[in-house]
Design a protein around this motif. Structure first.
Motif, mmCIF file in Angstrom:
data_model
loop_
_atom_site.group_PDB
_atom_site.id
_atom_site.type_symbol
_atom_site.label_atom_id
_atom_site.label_comp_id
_atom_site.label_asym_id
_atom_site.label_seq_id
_atom_site.Cartn_x
_atom_site.Cartn_y
_atom_site.Cartn_z
ATOM 1 N N GLY A 1 0.784 -1.228 0.000
ATOM 2 C CA GLY A 1 0.000 0.000 0.000
ATOM 3 C C GLY A 1 0.816 1.278 0.000
ATOM 4 N N ALA A 2 2.071 1.220 -0.447
ATOM 5 C CA ALA A 2 2.946 2.394 -0.405
ATOM 6 C C ALA A 2 2.512 3.453 -1.414
ATOM 7 C CB ALA A 2 4.381 1.970 -0.680
ATOM 8 N N SER A 3 2.886 4.686 -1.120
ATOM 9 C CA SER A 3 2.678 5.795 -2.051
ATOM 10 C C SER A 3 3.752 5.750 -3.134
ATOM 11 C CB SER A 3 2.774 7.127 -1.308
ATOM 12 O OG SER A 3 4.111 7.366 -0.872
ATOM 13 N N GLU A 4 3.612 6.606 -4.140
ATOM 14 C CA GLU A 4 4.626 6.683 -5.192
ATOM 15 C C GLU A 4 5.987 7.048 -4.609
ATOM 16 O OE1 GLU A 4 1.586 8.016 -8.822
ATOM 17 O OE2 GLU A 4 2.721 9.537 -7.696
ATOM 18 N N ALA A 5 5.995 8.020 -3.699
ATOM 19 C CA ALA A 5 7.264 8.432 -3.089
ATOM 20 C C ALA A 5 7.880 7.293 -2.279
ATOM 21 C CB ALA A 5 7.039 9.657 -2.201
ATOM 22 N N GLU A 6 7.065 6.534 -1.609
ATOM 23 C CA GLU A 6 7.577 5.413 -0.812
ATOM 24 C C GLU A 6 8.079 4.279 -1.707
ATOM 25 O OE1 GLU A 6 4.745 6.002 3.143
ATOM 26 O OE2 GLU A 6 3.995 4.887 1.391
ATOM 27 N N VAL A 7 7.405 4.045 -2.808
ATOM 28 C CA VAL A 7 7.874 3.041 -3.772
ATOM 29 C C VAL A 7 9.239 3.456 -4.317
ATOM 30 C CG1 VAL A 7 7.454 2.023 -6.040
ATOM 31 C CG2 VAL A 7 5.573 2.216 -4.397
ATOM 32 N N HIS A 8 9.369 4.728 -4.630
ATOM 33 C CA HIS A 8 10.645 5.256 -5.137
ATOM 34 C C HIS A 8 11.761 5.059 -4.112
ATOM 35 C CE1 HIS A 8 13.514 7.870 -7.117
ATOM 36 N NE2 HIS A 8 13.531 8.689 -6.093
ATOM 37 N N ARG A 9 11.491 5.344 -2.859
ATOM 38 C CA ARG A 9 12.519 5.178 -1.828
ATOM 39 C C ARG A 9 12.879 3.702 -1.647
ATOM 40 N NH1 ARG A 9 9.778 9.652 0.639
ATOM 41 N NH2 ARG A 9 8.437 8.277 1.897
ATOM 42 N N ALA A 10 11.893 2.828 -1.776
ATOM 43 C CA ALA A 10 12.180 1.393 -1.689
ATOM 44 C C ALA A 10 13.098 0.971 -2.830
ATOM 45 C CB ALA A 10 10.879 0.594 -1.720
ATOM 46 N N TYR A 11 12.889 1.531 -3.997
ATOM 47 C CA TYR A 11 13.744 1.228 -5.151
ATOM 48 C C TYR A 11 15.179 1.662 -4.871
ATOM 49 C CZ TYR A 11 15.387 0.916 -9.950
ATOM 50 O OH TYR A 11 16.101 0.570 -11.077
ATOM 51 N N GLN B 1 6.306 12.465 -14.184
ATOM 52 C CA GLN B 1 7.482 13.047 -13.545
ATOM 53 C C GLN B 1 7.315 13.373 -12.065
ATOM 54 O OE1 GLN B 1 5.241 14.558 -15.490
ATOM 55 N NE2 GLN B 1 5.614 16.757 -15.742
ATOM 56 N N TYR B 2 6.181 13.056 -11.459
ATOM 57 C CA TYR B 2 5.964 13.388 -10.051
ATOM 58 C C TYR B 2 5.900 12.123 -9.206
ATOM 59 C CZ TYR B 2 4.689 17.803 -12.229
ATOM 60 O OH TYR B 2 4.704 18.948 -12.981
ATOM 61 N N GLN B 3 5.901 12.301 -7.917
ATOM 62 C CA GLN B 3 5.768 11.175 -6.991
ATOM 63 C C GLN B 3 4.931 11.642 -5.806
ATOM 64 O OE1 GLN B 3 9.825 10.187 -6.157
ATOM 65 N NE2 GLN B 3 10.221 9.457 -8.221
ATOM 66 N N ASP B 4 3.654 11.255 -5.819
ATOM 67 C CA ASP B 4 2.765 11.658 -4.735
ATOM 68 C C ASP B 4 3.239 11.073 -3.413
ATOM 69 O OD1 ASP B 4 1.227 13.077 -6.465
ATOM 70 O OD2 ASP B 4 -0.424 11.625 -6.552
ATOM 71 N N VAL B 5 3.238 11.906 -2.388
ATOM 72 C CA VAL B 5 3.684 11.477 -1.062
ATOM 73 C C VAL B 5 2.620 10.617 -0.386
ATOM 74 C CG1 VAL B 5 4.373 12.270 1.238
ATOM 75 C CG2 VAL B 5 5.206 13.458 -0.800
ATOM 76 N N ALA B 6 1.350 10.967 -0.594
ATOM 77 C CA ALA B 6 0.253 10.217 0.026
ATOM 78 C C ALA B 6 -0.218 9.107 -0.912
ATOM 79 C CB ALA B 6 -0.905 11.149 0.351
ATOM 80 N N PRO B 7 -0.489 7.923 -0.389
ATOM 81 C CA PRO B 7 -1.006 6.848 -1.246
ATOM 82 C C PRO B 7 -2.442 7.146 -1.662
ATOM 83 C CG PRO B 7 -0.998 6.152 1.043
ATOM 84 C CD PRO B 7 -0.325 7.487 1.008
#
Length: 463
Positions: free
Chosen positions: A210-220, A249-255
């Motif tokens: 259930g991660a947000s885009e920003a959290e998925v990016h950090r996991a990567y 080009q963006y990464q939403d912080v909230a899921p």
């Protein structure tokens, strides 16, 4: 260093050994020595064609934001990192001359504001005449070798009277030849593929949690062990309808309230060589999963077309035939596949090219070159975004990345055509919430037989 062979009169780059030819005992140093010998041969050939005596290559300089003292991320000249595995070294230079050991002028400033480059070390150092300087301007005397110089770099890399001239007569044969990778380069690209695959697996786990885009990016980033500035390109991390934006080009912080789909287009670097991988993941919806499964099968059929002697434009056109097949198979468009192609219905759902050359650059240069004189091969009519039009040769690495998207502005145009009557618009509305699908592998063309799929091989090593 292995002695370079004399420049060849042949227009095509010399065939290089494929991975299957290599002994498992081959050392990194031996691969690198062979790689340098091939670059020396290509360079001597290019210098001879252009009437120059030496090639001088700038790594580049650090650049700063307008009216600010904040630097941009340093991007080295790809011609520089072709020779040396150095990607964070501004103000350094190479001098390549026939019959001479390559000269590396290595800028190692004395600095307490920033961490300076480490002293040169490793498998590559013995192959160079190494000169260390402390300030950028100290490099100049070591670059002024006799003869007519071809100086490769951006204008701002100039040192006094040494100004980049970037002669096309030298650059064209170098760019044309660079599409064919040496075994050393293929090794680096396999390493980059494994790193990228690690990141994609971590991204998929984060999505399922259930991660947000920003959290998925950090996991990567955590999985690949790279800082964002070290990536070969900015990660595309898209959830739900954002998957329909090709270069989101963006990464939403909230899921989102509900995570329906994830599209991650992201790669990694190994000593300057890139991987470029895309994976799309669903949440179990049966209709979207049917689309994913159909696209997976389609993508693998296209990968199998990466064969020596194949015109890459034919693979792109085959991708549109595959797109029509998927649209019909899933039930999105109820038309004969030939009719979809004739009316360009597939361009609504697949508006980009099937892929590109890959290597030192994510979109490696030379994709349209007819020959080393600089002639160009045209794109197929009606397909303006294709980035590669060459005939495939052994050693080329290309991406194969079919997509099928639900892009509102393109769907609106489709609604205004006669083909609209054959579209299941209810299914389109349902699938639009998922955005779309893209699956991308990095694929090496072999001398004979099936291609080497660097991406699939990397995932298999990890799971």
């Amino acid at each position: 260093m292995t002695t370079a062979t004399p420049a060849s009169a042949s227009a095509a780059p010399r065939a290089v050994r494929t991975p299957s030819d290599l002994s498992t005992q081959s050392s990194l140093s031996a691969l690198y020595a062979d790689h340098l010998a091939e670059q020396q041969r290509r360079t001597e050939h290019a210098l001879q064609r252009g009437g120059f005596d030496a090639l001088v290559i700038a790594s580049g300089i650090e650049k700063f934001a307008f009216l600010d003292d904040r630097p941009y991320v340093f991007q080295p000249n790809p011609h520089f990192k072709l020779w040396v595995p150095l990607v964070q070294h501004p103000d350094s230079w190479l001098v390549i001359r026939p019959g001479h050991k390559p000269r590396l002028v290595y800028c190692q400033p004395e600095d307490y504001w920033h961490v300076p480059p480490a002293a040169p070390s490793g498998f590559w150092v013995e192959h160079f005449e190494l000169i260390i300087v402390r300030r950028a301007e100290e490099a100049l005397p070591h670059l002024q070798v006799p003869g007519r110089l071809a100086v490769i770099g951006e204008a701002d890399a100039a040192l006094g009277e040494l100004v980049p001239n970037n002669p096309a007569t030298v650059l064209n044969p170098l760019h044309y030849a660079r599409a064919v990778k040496t075994p050393y380069e293929l090794m680096r690209m396999r390493e980059a593929s494994v790193l990228g695959a690690k990141g994609h697996l971590a991204s998929q786990r984060a999505f399922r949690e259930g991660a947000s885009e920003a959290e998925v990016h950090r996991a990567y980033l955590t999985a690949v062990g790279l800082a964002e500035r070290e990536l070969p390109y900015g990660n595309i991390v898209a959830l739900n309808e954002h998957c329909a934006v090709l270069h989101y080009q963006y990464q939403d912080v909230a899921p989102p309230a509900q995570s329906l789909s994830l599209l991650v287009d992201a790669g990694a670097h190994s000593c300057g060589y890139a991987s470029d991988i895309t994976r799309t993941t669903g949440n179990g919806d049966a209709t979207f999963q049917a689309l994913l499964d159909a696209m997976e099968a389609s993508q693998l059929r296209l990968v199998d077309r990466v064969r020596a002697g194949t015109d890459y434009r034919d693979i792109h056109l085959a991708a549109h035939a595959e797109c029509a097949r998927v649209l019909r198979e899933v039930g999105i468009v109820k038309m004969e596949e030939e009719a979809m192609l004739a009316q360009r219905v597939t361009s609504t759902f697949l508006p980009h090219g099937i892929g590109h050359l890959l290597g030192l650059q994510v979109h490696d240069i030379g994709g349209f070159m007819k020959d080393e004189d600089g002639g160009l091969l045209p794109k197929p009519d009606g397909h303006p975004y294709l980035r590669l039009t060459r005939v495939l040769q052994p050693g080329m690495v290309v991406t194969i990345e079919p997509g099928l998207y639900f892009i509102p502005m393109l769907l609106e145009k489709l609604r205004a055509t006669p083909a609209a009557a054959h579209v299941d618009w209810a299914m389109v509305t349902h699938l639009s919430a998922f955005g779309g699908v893209r699956i991308e592998d990095d694929v090496a063309c072999r001398e004979e037989g099936a291609p080497e799929n660097l991406t699939r091989d990397a995932f298999e090593r990890l799971v």
